[in-house]
Design a protein around this motif. Structure first.
Motif, PDB file in Angstrom:
ATOM      1  N   GLN A 125       0.669  -1.181  -0.084  1.00  0.00           N
ATOM      2  CA  GLN A 125       0.131   0.108  -0.156  1.00  0.00           C
ATOM      3  C   GLN A 125       0.733   1.429   0.035  1.00  0.00           C
ATOM      4  O   GLN A 125       0.344   2.207  -0.894  1.00  0.00           O
ATOM      5  N   ALA A 126       1.957   1.243   0.628  1.00  0.00           N
ATOM      6  CA  ALA A 126       3.009   2.346   0.662  1.00  0.00           C
ATOM      7  C   ALA A 126       3.478   2.521  -0.580  1.00  0.00           C
ATOM      8  O   ALA A 126       3.712   3.928  -1.054  1.00  0.00           O
ATOM      9  N   ILE A 127       3.803   1.579  -1.341  1.00  0.00           N
ATOM     10  CA  ILE A 127       4.391   1.645  -2.637  1.00  0.00           C
ATOM     11  C   ILE A 127       3.294   2.061  -3.618  1.00  0.00           C
ATOM     12  O   ILE A 127       3.686   3.102  -4.448  1.00  0.00           O
ATOM     13  N   SER A 128       2.021   1.906  -3.458  1.00  0.00           N
ATOM     14  CA  SER A 128       0.878   2.327  -4.320  1.00  0.00           C
ATOM     15  C   SER A 128       0.685   3.940  -4.133  1.00  0.00           C
ATOM     16  O   SER A 128       0.604   4.372  -5.010  1.00  0.00           O
ATOM     17  N   ARG A 129       1.081   4.198  -2.692  1.00  0.00           N
ATOM     18  CA  ARG A 129       1.008   5.738  -2.433  1.00  0.00           C
ATOM     19  C   ARG A 129       2.020   6.384  -3.112  1.00  0.00           C
ATOM     20  O   ARG A 129       1.928   7.638  -3.271  1.00  0.00           O
ATOM     21  N   GLY A 130       3.132   5.872  -3.423  1.00  0.00           N
ATOM     22  CA  GLY A 130       4.176   6.465  -3.882  1.00  0.00           C
ATOM     23  C   GLY A 130       4.155   6.330  -5.521  1.00  0.00           C
ATOM     24  O   GLY A 130       5.200   6.682  -6.165  1.00  0.00           O
ATOM     25  N   GLY A 131       2.889   5.827  -5.999  1.00  0.00           N
ATOM     26  CA  GLY A 131       2.836   5.784  -7.509  1.00  0.00           C
ATOM     27  C   GLY A 131       3.132   4.587  -8.199  1.00  0.00           C
ATOM     28  O   GLY A 131       3.001   4.492  -9.366  1.00  0.00           O
ATOM     29  N   GLY A 132       3.511   3.557  -7.220  1.00  0.00           N
ATOM     30  CA  GLY A 132       3.969   2.227  -8.036  1.00  0.00           C
ATOM     31  C   GLY A 132       5.438   2.106  -8.219  1.00  0.00           C
ATOM     32  O   GLY A 132       6.164   3.150  -8.552  1.00  0.00           O
ATOM     33  N   ILE A 133       5.912   0.970  -8.559  1.00  0.00           N
ATOM     34  CA  ILE A 133       7.186   0.786  -9.147  1.00  0.00           C
ATOM     35  C   ILE A 133       7.441   1.005 -10.455  1.00  0.00           C
ATOM     36  O   ILE A 133       6.627   0.974 -11.517  1.00  0.00           O
ATOM     37  N   THR A 134       8.725   1.765 -10.639  1.00  0.00           N
ATOM     38  CA  THR A 134       8.941   2.193 -12.046  1.00  0.00           C
ATOM     39  C   THR A 134       9.403   0.888 -12.829  1.00  0.00           C
ATOM     40  O   THR A 134       9.589  -0.282 -12.247  1.00  0.00           O
ATOM     41  N   ALA A 135       9.553   1.003 -14.093  1.00  0.00           N
ATOM     42  CA  ALA A 135       9.812  -0.124 -14.946  1.00  0.00           C
ATOM     43  C   ALA A 135      11.277  -0.614 -14.667  1.00  0.00           C
ATOM     44  O   ALA A 135      11.517  -1.851 -14.773  1.00  0.00           O
ATOM     45  N   ARG A 136      12.095   0.211 -14.051  1.00  0.00           N
ATOM     46  CA  ARG A 136      13.365  -0.540 -13.573  1.00  0.00           C
ATOM     47  C   ARG A 136      13.471  -1.027 -12.216  1.00  0.00           C
ATOM     48  O   ARG A 136      14.470  -1.620 -11.706  1.00  0.00           O
ATOM     49  N   GLY A 137      12.263  -0.831 -11.254  1.00  0.00           N
ATOM     50  CA  GLY A 137      12.218  -1.339 -10.114  1.00  0.00           C
ATOM     51  C   GLY A 137      11.929  -2.921  -9.904  1.00  0.00           C
ATOM     52  O   GLY A 137      11.386  -3.428 -10.976  1.00  0.00           O
ATOM     53  N   GLU A 151      16.596  -1.653  -7.866  1.00  0.00           N
ATOM     54  CA  GLU A 151      16.625  -1.751  -9.283  1.00  0.00           C
ATOM     55  C   GLU A 151      16.670  -3.291  -9.512  1.00  0.00           C
ATOM     56  O   GLU A 151      17.159  -4.066  -8.532  1.00  0.00           O
ATOM     57  N   ARG A 152      16.155  -3.807 -10.613  1.00  0.00           N
ATOM     58  CA  ARG A 152      16.298  -5.176 -11.193  1.00  0.00           C
ATOM     59  C   ARG A 152      17.597  -5.405 -11.182  1.00  0.00           C
ATOM     60  O   ARG A 152      18.432  -4.663 -11.544  1.00  0.00           O
ATOM     61  N   ILE A 153      18.089  -6.672 -10.775  1.00  0.00           N
ATOM     62  CA  ILE A 153      19.408  -7.204 -11.174  1.00  0.00           C
ATOM     63  C   ILE A 153      19.736  -7.363 -12.687  1.00  0.00           C
ATOM     64  O   ILE A 153      20.608  -7.184 -13.069  1.00  0.00           O
ATOM     65  N   PHE A 154      18.687  -7.938 -13.363  1.00  0.00           N
ATOM     66  CA  PHE A 154      18.854  -7.912 -14.987  1.00  0.00           C
ATOM     67  C   PHE A 154      17.521  -7.918 -15.498  1.00  0.00           C
ATOM     68  O   PHE A 154      16.498  -7.819 -14.795  1.00  0.00           O
TER      69      PHE A 154
END
Length: 246
Positions: free
Chosen positions: A194-206, A243-246
């Motif tokens: 829910q906290a992540i959602s409050r922050g707009g969600g994860i980016t494509a790199r996350g 960030e994603r590892i790969f």
């Protein structure tokens, strides 16, 4: 401990209407003076401060009888304007200050008079009320719990001398690979997802599997560890999406 419904009493500055049954010429509208009295035709100044309107009517009736003006007077006193009773509203409100309360002023009424709670204000507020001995009794009220669906819960009523304090809300921080890294207001029971959602969600790199929480321990030290999406966020937690590892 619940906040009891206060007994309305008269005080300095209150405007009252005095009505005597069958004697319209004795009717008057006046103010409670600085010495706690009201001027009554024939009876003179009658002390009413600290009395309820009903008790004040009995006091005026007694004054008529003692002065041999009326044999069995029926006196009604109505409160026209309530100026003597004030409450203080402090903390995270838009216009803190002192405000007049009426006979049925609720906690929400007082908060509205103070302009409402700021965006950073908490949901749990405190009512501070002196008891008969002068000791201040603190009652906390969860504003989220004042209603359940469409059925209102018990609404705290206020009386003169009360103080309302609205604390700042707990906060959490989120940074890293989120759309809107920032500090946000923490809601009770909020989870990491829910906290992540409050922050707009994860980016494509996350990565949703690479989340860290930096949390302060009771001794003042800090702990950094991996976090699960379902775990509860605590005040002042710092959530980092890596960030994603790969």
């Amino acid at each position: 401990m619940p906040v009891s419904t206060p007994l309305l009493t008269l005080g300095v500055g209150d405007a009252v209407s005095v009505q005597v049954y069958g004697r319209p010429e004795l009717a008057t509208t006046t103010y409670v003076s600085d010495d706690g009295t009201i001027p009554v035709p024939l009876a003179g100044d009658v002390a009413v401060a600290g009395l309820s309107p009903s008790q004040a009517g009995q006091r005026v009736a007694t004054a008529f009888r003692k002065g041999d003006y009326l044999v069995n007077p029926q006196v009604t006193i109505l409160l026209v304007q309530f100026r003597s009773q004030q409450v203080s509203v402090l903390g995270a409100v838009r216009s803190p200050g002192r405000f007049v309360v009426e006979s049925r002023t609720t906690l929400l009424d007082a908060l509205a008079q103070a302009g409402g709670i700021t965006d950073s204000g908490g949901d749990v507020v405190a009512i501070l009320r002196p008891d008969a001995s002068g000791k201040v009794v603190r009652t906390t009220v969860d504003l989220n719990g004042l209603s359940h669906g469409s059925v209102p819960a018990s609404m705290p009523m206020l009386r003169g001398g009360d103080s309302i304090f609205v604390p700042e809300a707990d906060q959490f921080y989120i940074n890293g690979e989120v759309q809107a890294p920032n500090m946000y207001r923490l809601r009770a029971g909020m989870t990491v997802v829910q906290a992540i959602s409050r922050g707009g969600g994860i980016t494509a790199r996350g990565s949703s599997s690479r989340i860290e929480i930096r949390r302060r321990n009771a001794d003042g030290s800090y702990q950094v560890r991996s976090a699960e999406l379902s775990e509860i966020v605590l005040p002042n937690d710092v959530i980092r999406i890596k960030e994603r590892i790969f």
